[in-house]
Structures are given as structure tokens and as C-alpha cells.
Scaffold this motif. Structure first.
Motif, short mmCIF file in Angstrom:
data_model
loop_
_atom_site.label_atom_id
_atom_site.label_comp_id
_atom_site.label_asym_id
_atom_site.label_seq_id
_atom_site.Cartn_x
_atom_site.Cartn_y
_atom_site.Cartn_z
N GLU A 1 2.98 1.24 5.25
CA GLU A 1 2.82 0.25 4.19
C GLU A 1 3.96 0.40 3.19
O GLU A 1 4.70 1.38 3.22
CB GLU A 1 1.47 0.42 3.50
N THR B 1 5.41 -0.10 -0.98
CA THR B 1 5.28 -0.37 -2.40
C THR B 1 6.68 -0.53 -2.97
O THR B 1 7.43 0.44 -3.10
CB THR B 1 4.53 0.76 -3.12
N SER C 1 -0.01 3.99 2.17
CA SER C 1 -0.19 4.72 3.43
C SER C 1 1.05 4.59 4.31
O SER C 1 1.93 3.75 4.05
CB SER C 1 -1.42 4.19 4.17
N GLY D 1 0.82 -1.21 0.00
CA GLY D 1 0.00 0.00 0.00
C GLY D 1 0.85 1.25 0.00
O GLY D 1 2.09 1.19 0.03
#
Length: 390
Positions: free
Chosen positions: A333, A335, A330, A328
Motif C-alpha cells: 500500500e 502513503t 501495509s 495505507g
């Protein structure tokens, strides 16, 4: 007076009960170290700057964090007037930008890897180039370059795999760098075009190398890049090398003798899963390594981009204790979680590349309560958000 004594006795009993409950809560903590994301780190950059893919992260002796990025803005970002941030950005521990520098024309193409030596010099490689560079801390002086820009260890001198894997002068898309504090020798994970660890002395003279393509112990993944992807010394002087495509960390001494192999999440990239099924070809589960700041380096932190998690291992046994993070954008999180670093206080810093393009900071906060852990990939897992125990 009788009422006052009754109230005092009730308060004392309540305090005793709360203390007992606190002891029960503490006893229910797991052995998984807890980290909480700092959503306010780093601070926004000036002048409409935007970082591109973050190719590496490292920390100096002042606990300043260096994020190295590729300044590769998207077309939309350019159309709305955003500006590419300089390739190297230095932040203090509060997330304030201290310095920024780096001319893309002079620096390695597709910046990859970052290391700070004991003299606070900054080392950077490039996984679409043939060089590793050593810069002064302020970025004003290029102190040393190993290899030649745009020329790689290959029969036609082009960069990429399959590489020549043998030149004492040329590299082929180096991924990471580690410098020996004892003598200044330079260990390079020459691992996007080649399949080796190559060692130079402090002046850039070739000393030795080891590694080739394969799946046996001591070799590096045949395809997929990141073979090897990281090179990190622990305090015992052993070199931890990330064999990304084989989902493992191989530990060598300084002359290349294999000491141990730590499997992370087999079956994520090209290695077979524990049940024998083929790997998912999902980037890999061993991209970078860092160690906890205590003198014993009790914990080892491992980047698993293929499963978007940061695993916490017992350093001595190599067993996964738990981990945090999920896919994600946020805070907390990931990526394409890519590389990590730890400061002297034990704070953990992460970098995300390609579509992630950012840095994050995670602060240590004791241990995770057992009732907050969930199973992921067969190991305890949690989300690193403040308010977890509330």
C-alpha cells in the motif's frame, strides 16, 4: 498388471487434464503486468535509525538502490530515543544496507530527487533550497554544485513561488535531475519555485531553458509545486517531464521541442476532470516516471500520489493498461507515493514521502489473471500481494 495399467492410464489422463487447465488459466491472463511486493525489503536499519520523508530514489549500475531522506524525525520519535538516519542510504538487491552518508548541513535542504549517472555519481536536489549537487558514489566528495545554498532565482533571492524563472546561475527549489549519457549535459526540473526545465553542461555552465507557468501544452502548472516534478530520459533520448499540477507528462527533445503530451488522471490536481468539473487539488497524478527494463521499454510506470496508485502504461501509445496499490501503511500500500526506479532485472522500487517515509520493492511476476482485476478510476487495478492467484 491390469490394475497397474488402469492406474497409469488414470494418471496420464489426470496429467493431460491439468495441462489443459493450466493452458486455460494462462489464456485467461490479462495484458496487465503483475508485480508482487517483497515485504522483507529493505532490512531493518541499525542503531535505532529512522528515515524521515523520502525525497527520492535511484539505482546504480550494480542494482544498488539509493534512498535519500530528510532525516526529519517526529517529536515522539525523538522522545523515545530514535536516531535520524543519514540522508543517503545505499541498499543491495536483498535489502541489506551497504553504505550510509550525508551531512544535512552540506546537503540540499529538503532533499528532493535522486539520479545516478553512467559513472555512478549521485545527483541530489532540494525543494526548499537553490542547489543541485553531484556526489561521488561513496559520498565522500562533493564533485559539483549548481546554484547556491539558501539563495534562489527570485527578485529577493528567497526560495519559493512565484520565482524569477530565468536565472542562468540560480535555481529555485529543484525537484529532479537527469544527466545525458551522451555528453554529460544536466537537465533539471526546476519546479517548486520556478516553472522550467533548465540545462547545464557537464561543468555546470548554463546552456538553455524552457517552460513557464500555464495550462497550455508545453507549459507547467501555475501553482502547487512540482511544476515540473520529474525529468527522466527514455532510451530514445526523449525527456519525460512530470507536470504534476496539470496531471500530465510532457515529452520533449533535448532542445525543448514538445513531442507529445500524456494525460494521466485529469481532475486529480488542478486540471479539469474529463467531464469538465474542477480538479480535486489532490497533489496530482503525475509525479514520477520510470520505464521497464526490456530493450524496447515496452511499459512506462507513473506515480499517482493523488489517487495512491502506480499506473502501468503502454509506452508507445501512452494508454493506461492497469495499476496497483491503494492507500495505507501495509506492505504493497502507499502513503504519499512519491518517486520510483527500476533495476536491470525489472524490479520496481518505490519511495513514499511525508507520512509514508519508506521504500518498497516490487518483483515482476508475469501478468495478472483477468478474474483478479477490479476497476479503479476507470482502469484495471489489483493489489500486489503474494498469493494473489491462489
Amino acid at each position: 498388471m491390469r490394475i497397474r495399467k488402469t492406474v497409469l492410464a488414470s494418471l496420464l489422463a489426470l496429467a493431460t487434464l491439468l495441462a489443459a487447465l493450466d493452458g486455460v488459466a494462462s489464456a485467461a491472463d490479462s495484458n496487465v503486468p503483475r508485480f508482487l511486493v517483497d515485504p522483507y525489503w529493505p532490512k531493518p536499519l541499525p542503531d535505532r535509525w529512522v528515515t524521515g520523508s523520502v525525497g527520492g530514489i535511484c539505482i546504480d549500475t550494480q542494482d544498488h538502490t539509493f534512498g535519500v531522506n530528510r532525516s526529519d524525525l517526529t517529536t515522539m520519535e525523538q522522545n523515545v530515543g530514535k536516531q535520524p538516519a543519514p540522508a543517503v542510504i545505499e541498499y543491495d538487491s536483498d535489502g541489506n544496507m551497504v553504505n550510509a552518508w550525508g551531512d544535512p548541513k552540506l546537503m540540499p535542504k529538503s532533499i528532493h530527487g535522486c539520479f545516478v549517472d553512467k559513472e555512478n555519481n549521485i545527483w541530489i536536489g532540494g525543494n526548499a533550497d537553490g542547489v543541485v549537487q553531484k556526489w561521488s558514489h561513496d559520498g565522500k566528495t562533493l564533485l559539483l554544485q549548481i546554484g547556491r545554498k539558501g539563495v534562489c532565482d527570485n527578485s529577493d533571492e528567497k526560495c519559493g513561488e512565484p520565482g524569477g524563472n530565468g536565472s542562468p546561475l540560480l535555481l529555485n527549489e529543484p525537484a529532479d535531475i537527469a544527466v545525458d549519457d551522451q555528453n554529460g549535459d544536466i537537465y533539471i526540473a526546476d519546479g517548486y519555485g520556478n516553472h522550467r526545465v533548465v540545462v547545464f553542461d557537464a561543468k555546470g555552465k548554463f546552456l538553455r531553458q524552457w517552460g513557464e507557468a500555464g495550462t497550455d501544452r508545453g507549459l507547467f502548472a501555475v501553482i502547487g509545486g512540482g511544476h515540473p516534478h520529474c525529468a527522466v530520459f527514455d532510451r530514445d533520448g526523449l525527456l519525460y517531464v512530470c507536470d504534476r499540477g496539470n496531471d500530465r507528462i510532457e515529452v520533449f527533445d533535448k532542445v525543448g521541442a514538445l513531442k507529445r503530451v500524456i494525460m494521466v488522471r485529469p481532475g486529480t490536481a488542478y486540471s479539469p476532470a474529463p467531464d469538465g468539473s474542477p480538479g480535486r487539488k489532490a497533489i496530482g497524478s503525475a509525479l514520477d516516471v520510470a520505464f521497464s527494463a526490456d530493450p524496447e521499454q515496452k511499459y512506462m510506470y507513473v506515480v499517482d500520489a493523488g489517487n495512491e496508485a502506480l499506473w502501468i502504461l503502454d509506452h508507445q501509445s501512452g494508454q493506461i493498461l492497469g495499476g496497483f496499490g491503494s492507500a495505507g501503511h501495509s506492505a504493497g500500500e502507499f502513503t504519499l507515493l512519491h518517486m520510483i526506479a527500476v533495476d536491470s532485472k525489472g524490479n520496481l522500487y518505490t519511495s513514499e514521502t511525508v507520512d509514508g517515509r519508506r521504500l518498497q520493492k516490487f518483483k515482476p511476476n508475469g501478468f495478472v489473471p483477468e478474474n483478479r482485476l477490479r476497476s479503479y478510476m476507470g482502469s484495471p487495478h489489483y493489489e500486489p500481494w503474494p498469493g494473489l492467484s491462489e
